[in-house]
Design a protein around this motif. Sequence first.
Motif, PDB file in Angstrom:
ATOM      1  N   ASP A  91       9.200   8.290  -0.977  1.00 33.66           N
ATOM      2  CA  ASP A  91       8.125   8.587  -0.050  1.00 33.66           C
ATOM      3  C   ASP A  91       6.813   8.071  -0.624  1.00 33.66           C
ATOM      4  OD1 ASP A  91       6.973  10.513  -1.771  1.00 33.66           O
ATOM      5  OD2 ASP A  91       8.059  12.146  -0.825  1.00 33.66           O
ATOM      6  N   ALA A  92       5.787   8.061   0.186  1.00 37.50           N
ATOM      7  CA  ALA A  92       4.501   7.489  -0.213  1.00 37.50           C
ATOM      8  C   ALA A  92       3.914   8.200  -1.426  1.00 37.50           C
ATOM      9  CB  ALA A  92       3.531   7.535   0.960  1.00 37.50           C
ATOM     10  N   GLU A  93       4.077   9.511  -1.506  1.00 41.22           N
ATOM     11  CA  GLU A  93       3.502  10.250  -2.629  1.00 41.22           C
ATOM     12  C   GLU A  93       4.159   9.859  -3.954  1.00 41.22           C
ATOM     13  OE1 GLU A  93       2.355  14.810  -3.927  1.00 41.22           O
ATOM     14  OE2 GLU A  93       3.713  14.494  -2.236  1.00 41.22           O
ATOM     15  N   GLU A  94       5.473   9.706  -3.981  1.00 45.40           N
ATOM     16  CA  GLU A  94       6.167   9.296  -5.206  1.00 45.40           C
ATOM     17  C   GLU A  94       5.742   7.887  -5.625  1.00 45.40           C
ATOM     18  OE1 GLU A  94      10.080   9.922  -3.673  1.00 45.40           O
ATOM     19  OE2 GLU A  94      10.389  11.704  -4.900  1.00 45.40           O
ATOM     20  N   THR A  95       5.607   7.007  -4.657  1.00 41.56           N
ATOM     21  CA  THR A  95       5.148   5.644  -4.942  1.00 41.56           C
ATOM     22  C   THR A  95       3.741   5.669  -5.508  1.00 41.56           C
ATOM     23  OG1 THR A  95       6.538   4.761  -3.185  1.00 41.56           O
ATOM     24  CG2 THR A  95       4.757   3.353  -3.956  1.00 41.56           C
ATOM     25  N   ASP A  96       2.860   6.451  -4.886  1.00 46.00           N
ATOM     26  CA  ASP A  96       1.484   6.565  -5.370  1.00 46.00           C
ATOM     27  C   ASP A  96       1.443   7.106  -6.791  1.00 46.00           C
ATOM     28  OD1 ASP A  96       0.535   5.603  -2.979  1.00 46.00           O
ATOM     29  OD2 ASP A  96      -0.080   7.563  -2.204  1.00 46.00           O
ATOM     30  N   HIS A  97       2.274   8.098  -7.106  1.00 43.72           N
ATOM     31  CA  HIS A  97       2.312   8.659  -8.460  1.00 43.72           C
ATOM     32  C   HIS A  97       2.736   7.601  -9.476  1.00 43.72           C
ATOM     33  CE1 HIS A  97       2.788  13.129  -7.103  1.00 43.72           C
ATOM     34  NE2 HIS A  97       1.578  12.659  -6.892  1.00 43.72           N
ATOM     35  N   ALA A  98       3.781   6.855  -9.153  1.00 46.41           N
ATOM     36  CA  ALA A  98       4.272   5.828 -10.081  1.00 46.41           C
ATOM     37  C   ALA A  98       3.213   4.764 -10.327  1.00 46.41           C
ATOM     38  CB  ALA A  98       5.556   5.201  -9.539  1.00 46.41           C
ATOM     39  N   LEU A  99       2.583   4.296  -9.271  1.00 47.05           N
ATOM     40  CA  LEU A  99       1.561   3.254  -9.431  1.00 47.05           C
ATOM     41  C   LEU A  99       0.307   3.804 -10.101  1.00 47.05           C
ATOM     42  CD1 LEU A  99       2.027   1.335  -6.074  1.00 47.05           C
ATOM     43  CD2 LEU A  99       2.863   0.712  -8.351  1.00 47.05           C
ATOM     44  N   ASN A 100      -0.046   5.044  -9.800  1.00 42.50           N
ATOM     45  CA  ASN A 100      -1.190   5.675 -10.444  1.00 42.50           C
ATOM     46  C   ASN A 100      -0.930   5.832 -11.939  1.00 42.50           C
ATOM     47  OD1 ASN A 100      -2.929   7.828 -11.492  1.00 42.50           O
ATOM     48  ND2 ASN A 100      -3.623   8.007  -9.372  1.00 42.50           N
ATOM     49  N   ALA A 101       0.272   6.240 -12.301  1.00 44.24           N
ATOM     50  CA  ALA A 101       0.619   6.404 -13.712  1.00 44.24           C
ATOM     51  C   ALA A 101       0.468   5.095 -14.476  1.00 44.24           C
ATOM     52  CB  ALA A 101       2.040   6.928 -13.853  1.00 44.24           C
ATOM     53  N   LEU A 102       0.790   3.991 -13.830  1.00 41.55           N
ATOM     54  CA  LEU A 102       0.727   2.679 -14.488  1.00 41.55           C
ATOM     55  C   LEU A 102      -0.618   1.981 -14.298  1.00 41.55           C
ATOM     56  CD1 LEU A 102       4.290   1.437 -13.570  1.00 41.55           C
ATOM     57  CD2 LEU A 102       3.468   2.127 -15.836  1.00 41.55           C
ATOM     58  N   SER A 103      -1.537   2.606 -13.587  1.00 41.34           N
ATOM     59  CA  SER A 103      -2.801   1.938 -13.262  1.00 41.34           C
ATOM     60  C   SER A 103      -3.796   1.920 -14.408  1.00 41.34           C
ATOM     61  CB  SER A 103      -3.450   2.594 -12.035  1.00 41.34           C
ATOM     62  OG  SER A 103      -3.930   3.887 -12.359  1.00 41.34           O
ATOM     63  N   HIS A 104      -3.574   2.713 -15.439  1.00 44.34           N
ATOM     64  CA  HIS A 104      -4.502   2.735 -16.578  1.00 44.34           C
ATOM     65  C   HIS A 104      -3.775   2.280 -17.841  1.00 44.34           C
ATOM     66  CE1 HIS A 104      -7.332   4.122 -19.599  1.00 44.34           C
ATOM     67  NE2 HIS A 104      -8.233   4.139 -18.622  1.00 44.34           N
ATOM     68  N   ALA A 105      -4.452   1.456 -18.636  1.00 46.11           N
ATOM     69  CA  ALA A 105      -3.838   0.883 -19.835  1.00 46.11           C
ATOM     70  C   ALA A 105      -3.323   1.947 -20.803  1.00 46.11           C
ATOM     71  CB  ALA A 105      -4.838  -0.034 -20.537  1.00 46.11           C
ATOM     72  N   SER A 106      -4.047   3.034 -20.961  1.00 43.58           N
ATOM     73  CA  SER A 106      -3.596   4.079 -21.896  1.00 43.58           C
ATOM     74  C   SER A 106      -2.303   4.723 -21.430  1.00 43.58           C
ATOM     75  CB  SER A 106      -4.684   5.153 -22.047  1.00 43.58           C
ATOM     76  OG  SER A 106      -5.812   4.615 -22.691  1.00 43.58           O
ATOM     77  N   ARG A 107      -2.191   4.975 -20.148  1.00 46.10           N
ATOM     78  CA  ARG A 107      -0.945   5.569 -19.633  1.00 46.10           C
ATOM     79  C   ARG A 107       0.200   4.577 -19.731  1.00 46.10           C
ATOM     80  NH1 ARG A 107      -4.775   7.734 -15.938  1.00 46.10           N
ATOM     81  NH2 ARG A 107      -4.207   6.270 -14.295  1.00 46.10           N
TER      82      ARG A 107
END
Length: 121
Positions: A7-23
């Motif tokens: 679902d959109a929320e799971e996709t957003d979480h995955a991309l958000n998690a990878l959106s910052h270099a430290s994460r």
Amino acid sequence: MLGQRLDAEETDHALNALSHASRRRLLFKLYEELDSGEGERINYTEIPSFGAEKKRILLYHTHLPKLEKFGYIKWNEVEKTIQKGPQWEEIEPLLELIYSHLCELPLFLQGKPPDTNGTKC
């Protein structure tokens, strides 16, 4: 994740998690450890990029809580370690895909400078 309908929320979480270099560094370091069979947890204080005080503050107050909230990691603040969390299986295929094609990506997406020969990997 791959082969499943997210679902959109799971996709957003995955991309958000990878959106910052430290994460990304945290997740890729954990992925490397799990993939190599060397261990099931990592001490994040041993990752060189988290040596500066400002980065440690952001790590404690932003990045680790976010990854734990998404369920990708379990954070042990006392031992200063992380291990895979209950939702690790949601992010692992994406990490594997990116990691296995890292050398094909532009340098700025690899998250590391070129070596002395000027090659990417």
